[in-house]
Design a protein around this motif. Structure first.
Motif, PDB file in Angstrom:
ATOM      1  N   ALA A 154      -6.326  13.622  -3.744  1.00 46.80           N
ATOM      2  CA  ALA A 154      -4.936  13.160  -3.762  1.00 46.80           C
ATOM      3  C   ALA A 154      -4.301  13.286  -2.386  1.00 46.80           C
ATOM      4  O   ALA A 154      -3.598  12.375  -1.928  1.00 46.80           O
ATOM      5  CB  ALA A 154      -4.132  13.949  -4.796  1.00 46.80           C
ATOM      6  N   ILE A 155      -4.553  14.384  -1.704  1.00 48.64           N
ATOM      7  CA  ILE A 155      -3.979  14.611  -0.373  1.00 48.64           C
ATOM      8  C   ILE A 155      -4.508  13.575   0.620  1.00 48.64           C
ATOM      9  O   ILE A 155      -3.745  13.007   1.404  1.00 48.64           O
ATOM     10  CB  ILE A 155      -4.257  16.052   0.086  1.00 48.64           C
ATOM     11  N   ALA A 156      -5.802  13.307   0.570  1.00 47.47           N
ATOM     12  CA  ALA A 156      -6.381  12.293   1.454  1.00 47.47           C
ATOM     13  C   ALA A 156      -5.770  10.924   1.173  1.00 47.47           C
ATOM     14  O   ALA A 156      -5.415  10.188   2.096  1.00 47.47           O
ATOM     15  CB  ALA A 156      -7.893  12.253   1.297  1.00 47.47           C
ATOM     16  N   ALA A 157      -5.627  10.591  -0.110  1.00 46.59           N
ATOM     17  CA  ALA A 157      -5.059   9.296  -0.485  1.00 46.59           C
ATOM     18  C   ALA A 157      -3.608   9.165  -0.020  1.00 46.59           C
ATOM     19  O   ALA A 157      -3.200   8.120   0.486  1.00 46.59           O
ATOM     20  CB  ALA A 157      -5.158   9.099  -1.998  1.00 46.59           C
ATOM     21  N   LEU A 158      -2.838  10.224  -0.176  1.00 50.44           N
ATOM     22  CA  LEU A 158      -1.442  10.202   0.277  1.00 50.44           C
ATOM     23  C   LEU A 158      -1.360  10.044   1.788  1.00 50.44           C
ATOM     24  O   LEU A 158      -0.524   9.303   2.299  1.00 50.44           O
ATOM     25  CB  LEU A 158      -0.716  11.474  -0.171  1.00 50.44           C
ATOM     26  N   GLY A 159      -2.218  10.736   2.495  1.00 47.56           N
ATOM     27  CA  GLY A 159      -2.231  10.638   3.954  1.00 47.56           C
ATOM     28  C   GLY A 159      -2.645   9.271   4.450  1.00 47.56           C
ATOM     29  O   GLY A 159      -2.152   8.787   5.467  1.00 47.56           O
ATOM     30  N   LEU A 160      -3.543   8.628   3.709  1.00 49.92           N
ATOM     31  CA  LEU A 160      -3.999   7.290   4.084  1.00 49.92           C
ATOM     32  C   LEU A 160      -3.065   6.190   3.583  1.00 49.92           C
ATOM     33  O   LEU A 160      -3.088   5.071   4.088  1.00 49.92           O
ATOM     34  CB  LEU A 160      -5.397   7.028   3.501  1.00 49.92           C
ATOM     35  N   GLY A 161      -2.297   6.508   2.538  1.00 52.81           N
ATOM     36  CA  GLY A 161      -1.453   5.485   1.919  1.00 52.81           C
ATOM     37  C   GLY A 161      -2.253   4.535   1.051  1.00 52.81           C
ATOM     38  O   GLY A 161      -1.861   3.395   0.818  1.00 52.81           O
ATOM     39  N   SER A 162      -3.397   5.000   0.550  1.00 55.97           N
ATOM     40  CA  SER A 162      -4.293   4.168  -0.256  1.00 55.97           C
ATOM     41  C   SER A 162      -5.075   5.048  -1.224  1.00 55.97           C
ATOM     42  O   SER A 162      -5.496   6.145  -0.866  1.00 55.97           O
ATOM     43  CB  SER A 162      -5.279   3.441   0.657  1.00 55.97           C
ATOM     44  N   THR A 163      -5.295   4.551  -2.421  1.00 55.03           N
ATOM     45  CA  THR A 163      -6.062   5.310  -3.415  1.00 55.03           C
ATOM     46  C   THR A 163      -7.567   5.055  -3.330  1.00 55.03           C
ATOM     47  O   THR A 163      -8.313   5.483  -4.203  1.00 55.03           O
ATOM     48  CB  THR A 163      -5.587   4.982  -4.844  1.00 55.03           C
ATOM     49  N   SER A 164      -8.030   4.420  -2.286  1.00 57.17           N
ATOM     50  CA  SER A 164      -9.443   4.037  -2.226  1.00 57.17           C
ATOM     51  C   SER A 164     -10.395   5.230  -2.376  1.00 57.17           C
ATOM     52  O   SER A 164     -11.422   5.121  -3.053  1.00 57.17           O
ATOM     53  CB  SER A 164      -9.750   3.274  -0.937  1.00 57.17           C
ATOM     54  N   VAL A 165     -10.068   6.358  -1.779  1.00 53.81           N
ATOM     55  CA  VAL A 165     -10.957   7.525  -1.887  1.00 53.81           C
ATOM     56  C   VAL A 165     -10.970   8.069  -3.325  1.00 53.81           C
ATOM     57  O   VAL A 165     -12.009   8.517  -3.812  1.00 53.81           O
ATOM     58  CB  VAL A 165     -10.593   8.606  -0.842  1.00 53.81           C
ATOM     59  N   ILE A 166      -9.833   8.001  -4.007  1.00 54.34           N
ATOM     60  CA  ILE A 166      -9.776   8.409  -5.418  1.00 54.34           C
ATOM     61  C   ILE A 166     -10.608   7.440  -6.255  1.00 54.34           C
ATOM     62  O   ILE A 166     -11.382   7.856  -7.123  1.00 54.34           O
ATOM     63  CB  ILE A 166      -8.325   8.463  -5.924  1.00 54.34           C
TER      64      ILE A 166
END
Length: 126
Positions: free
Chosen positions: A12-24
């Motif tokens: 979730a933190i990575a996705a928020l930082g990227l502005g994209s849910t791709s990693v999720i």
């Protein structure tokens, strides 16, 4: 079964930082353990990069008489998001890798929890 809360926090933190849910999405739709491990690896690499840019920080506050840990992320649009909980430690990452290697279906659970954390972080910003 391994506690996946902090693994989901990382996604979730990575996705928020990227502005994209791709990693999720990569975790949630992983068809095997290798894909799930790669998704986690990508999230942790992203967080390391975000930490180097000073956009991810750990905050410990007292709320209702108890200590609460949250991770604060500044998104690409400069909004400040909070995810309650901390990042996984090395033992938790290792335990997740062992567990997902035995049963890759756990990746779907982690993906769903991470997406829920992502959505809740957005709700708190509004």
């Amino acid at each position: 079964m391994v506690d996946v809360e902090r693994i989901a926090n990382a996604l979730a933190i990575a996705a928020l930082g990227l502005g994209s849910t791709s990693v999720i999405d990569k975790m949630a739709f992983a068809m095997n353990s290798e894909q799930a491990i790669n998704a986690l690896n990508e999230a942790l690499r992203t967080i390391a990069s975000l930490q180097n840019s000073c956009v991810v920080s750990k905050v410990v506050e007292e709320i209702g008489g108890r200590e609460v840990t949250k991770t604060v992320v500044v998104g690409p649009d400069n909004r400040r998001f909070e995810v309650f909980g901390a990042l996984p430690d090395t033992d938790e990452v290792s335990a997740f890798i062992d567990e997902v290697t035995k049963d890759p279906r756990i990746a779907k659970k982690v993906g769903a929890i991470a997406l829920d954390l992502y959505v809740k972080a957005y709700e708190r910003v509004k």
